[in-house]
Design an enzyme around this catalytic site. Structure first.
Site, PDB file in Angstrom:
ATOM      1  N   TYR A   1       0.843  -1.191   0.000  1.00  0.00           N
ATOM      2  CA  TYR A   1       0.000   0.000   0.000  1.00  0.00           C
ATOM      3  C   TYR A   1       0.878   1.240   0.000  1.00  0.00           C
ATOM      4  CZ  TYR A   1       0.997   0.988   4.952  1.00  0.00           C
ATOM      5  OH  TYR A   1       1.616   1.299   6.133  1.00  0.00           O
TER       6      TYR A   1
ATOM      7  N   LYS B   1       6.542  -1.509   1.705  1.00  0.00           N
ATOM      8  CA  LYS B   1       5.345  -0.986   2.387  1.00  0.00           C
ATOM      9  C   LYS B   1       4.233  -2.034   2.275  1.00  0.00           C
ATOM     10  CE  LYS B   1       3.272   3.517   3.353  1.00  0.00           C
ATOM     11  NZ  LYS B   1       3.406   3.396   4.796  1.00  0.00           N
TER      12      LYS B   1
ATOM     13  N   GLU C   1      12.689   2.628  13.784  1.00  0.00           N
ATOM     14  CA  GLU C   1      11.698   3.663  13.465  1.00  0.00           C
ATOM     15  C   GLU C   1      10.530   3.566  14.443  1.00  0.00           C
ATOM     16  OE1 GLU C   1      10.072   2.970   9.520  1.00  0.00           O
ATOM     17  OE2 GLU C   1      10.105   0.810   9.833  1.00  0.00           O
TER      18      GLU C   1
ATOM     19  N   LEU D   1      11.228   1.584   6.857  1.00  0.00           N
ATOM     20  CA  LEU D   1      10.497   2.036   5.668  1.00  0.00           C
ATOM     21  C   LEU D   1      10.996   3.451   5.413  1.00  0.00           C
ATOM     22  CD1 LEU D   1       7.562   3.620   4.615  1.00  0.00           C
ATOM     23  CD2 LEU D   1       8.329   1.496   3.559  1.00  0.00           C
TER      24      LEU D   1
HETATM   25  N1  PDD Z   1       3.042   5.203   7.375  1.00  0.00           N
HETATM   26  N2  PDD Z   1       7.792   4.016   8.655  1.00  0.00           N
HETATM   27  C1  PDD Z   1       6.669   3.279   8.669  1.00  0.00           C
HETATM   28  C2  PDD Z   1       6.713   1.912   9.257  1.00  0.00           C
HETATM   29  C3  PDD Z   1       5.478   3.807   8.134  1.00  0.00           C
HETATM   30  O1  PDD Z   1       4.355   3.062   8.138  1.00  0.00           O
HETATM   31  C4  PDD Z   1       5.485   5.130   7.610  1.00  0.00           C
HETATM   32  C5  PDD Z   1       4.258   5.761   7.023  1.00  0.00           C
HETATM   33  C6  PDD Z   1       6.684   5.858   7.617  1.00  0.00           C
HETATM   34  C7  PDD Z   1       6.783   7.259   7.069  1.00  0.00           C
HETATM   35  O2  PDD Z   1       6.620   7.284   5.668  1.00  0.00           O
HETATM   36  P1  PDD Z   1       6.042   8.595   4.923  1.00  0.00           P
HETATM   37  O3  PDD Z   1       6.889   9.734   5.317  1.00  0.00           O
HETATM   38  O4  PDD Z   1       6.152   8.254   3.483  1.00  0.00           O
HETATM   39  O5  PDD Z   1       4.588   8.741   5.371  1.00  0.00           O
HETATM   40  C8  PDD Z   1       7.825   5.258   8.144  1.00  0.00           C
HETATM   41  C9  PDD Z   1       1.796   5.617   6.747  1.00  0.00           C
HETATM   42  C10 PDD Z   1       1.483   7.055   6.956  1.00  0.00           C
HETATM   43  C11 PDD Z   1       0.677   4.696   7.181  1.00  0.00           C
HETATM   44  O6  PDD Z   1       0.960   3.508   7.349  1.00  0.00           O
HETATM   45  O7  PDD Z   1      -0.463   5.146   7.327  1.00  0.00           O
END
Ligand code: PDD
Length: 287
Positions: free
Chosen positions: A39, A153, A185, A209
């Site tokens: 996703y 992701k 993270e 991620l």
């Molecule tokens: N999550 N690390 C993880 C495990 C994440 O699920 C996310 C983002 C990030 C940050 O990525 P970005 O800057 O591209 O949003 C880091 C999204 C927002 C979610 O799962 O809803």
């Protein structure tokens, strides 16, 4: 009726547009059976997607990493995002895109002929408010129990779900995960550490991620003249940080001012956060 969502909002499911409340998939969808899918979440401000190229490139990387082939070019993804934004009529919102390996007889191996399930929904989003920006968030440290392909992701998010529930049960906003004593993270966000005027983050690797905000915050640091170093960060360094921050599409960039029950630095958002936040808001305003 699904609680807490707009059941009348229109979602995209395999080429059709249907009410969210009416959208259904097969119980044999591999996303449901195996968590076999990926996703992405593209934020939009005032109806305009932010950093969409980065999000769609990551979506394509995730698809390639797990061998799902979709008959969608980059321009098709872009058209889908723009069309769904228009249909939603929303200003600040999140465009959620999901692709699973599709519907097939239950068997762990990839099916020969399954058509991927493609889903998109748009949800309203309220930007983090003054409380979070000015007081900051609280977090606790926990072991990272997830698999070794965190750069994908994937919708297999059980480790992330358990991590976030740990935060809820502990009465804090977020967790910082550590693998072998080093920071990885948050439950669904990247983590930033400031020390002696410099910005640090765990390096891009299979253990995190890479957020679309990872590169963005790096750019903001460079614009603000803040030295940035991506390198492994030990638990002791996190304990001794001057500032801690998190970033994600939904949280943008927020300070963590309480960690493991103790104030971080002075217990208030620090100067590096303030400089990065100013750049962040400027970029959104310029959209
Ligand atoms: N999550 N690390 C993880 C495990 C994440 O699920 C996310 C983002 C990030 C940050 O990525 P970005 O800057 O591209 O949003 C880091 C999204 C927002 C979610 O799962 O809803």
């Amino acid at each position: 009726m699904i609680p807490d969502v707009d059941n009348d909002s229109i979602v995209y499911l395999n080429g059709k547009h249907v009410r969210l409340g009416d959208a259904t998939i097969s119980v044999l969808d591999r996303g449901f059976i195996f968590g076999d899918g990926i996703y992405d979440v593209v934020p939009a401000y005032n109806g305009k997607p932010f950093r969409m190229d980065g999000h769609l490139a990551r979506l394509e990387r995730s698809l390639a990493a797990i061998g799902i082939k979709v008959d969608f070019q980059r321009s098709d993804w872009e058209a889908l995002v723009f069309d769904m934004l228009k249909r939603s009529g929303l200003g600040d919102c999140m465009v959620y895109l999901q692709v699973t390996r599709g519907v097939a007889k239950r068997d762990h191996a990839f099916p020969a002929n399954a058509a991927p399930t493609i889903f998109c929904m748009v949800s309203p989003f309220t930007r983090p408010g003054a409380q979070a920006r000015e007081q900051g968030l609280s977090a606790v440290g926990i072991p990272d129990i997830r698999w070794l392909r965190c750069e994908i992701k994937s919708v297999s998010l059980l480790g992330n779900v358990l991590a976030k529930q740990h935060a809820v049960d502990a009465g804090v906003d977020e967790v910082l995960q550590f693998r072998d004593g080093f920071l990885s993270e948050g439950s669904s966000c990247n983590i930033w550490v400031a020390k002696d005027g410099k910005l640090l983050a765990p390096p891009r690797s299979n253990l995190i991620l890479e957020g679309i905000r990872y590169g963005f915050v790096e750019e903001l640091a460079s614009q603000a003249g803040i030295a940035f170093n991506a390198r492994p960060i030990s638990q002791q360094e996190v304990d001794a940080a001057d500032e801690l921050m998190l970033s994600s599409a939904t949280k943008e960039l927020l300070p963590i001012t309480t960690y493991n029950g103790k104030p971080v630095g002075g217990g208030k958002p620090g100067p590096i956060y303030a400089a990065l936040r100013a750049g962040y808001d400027k970029a959104i305003a310029a959209l």
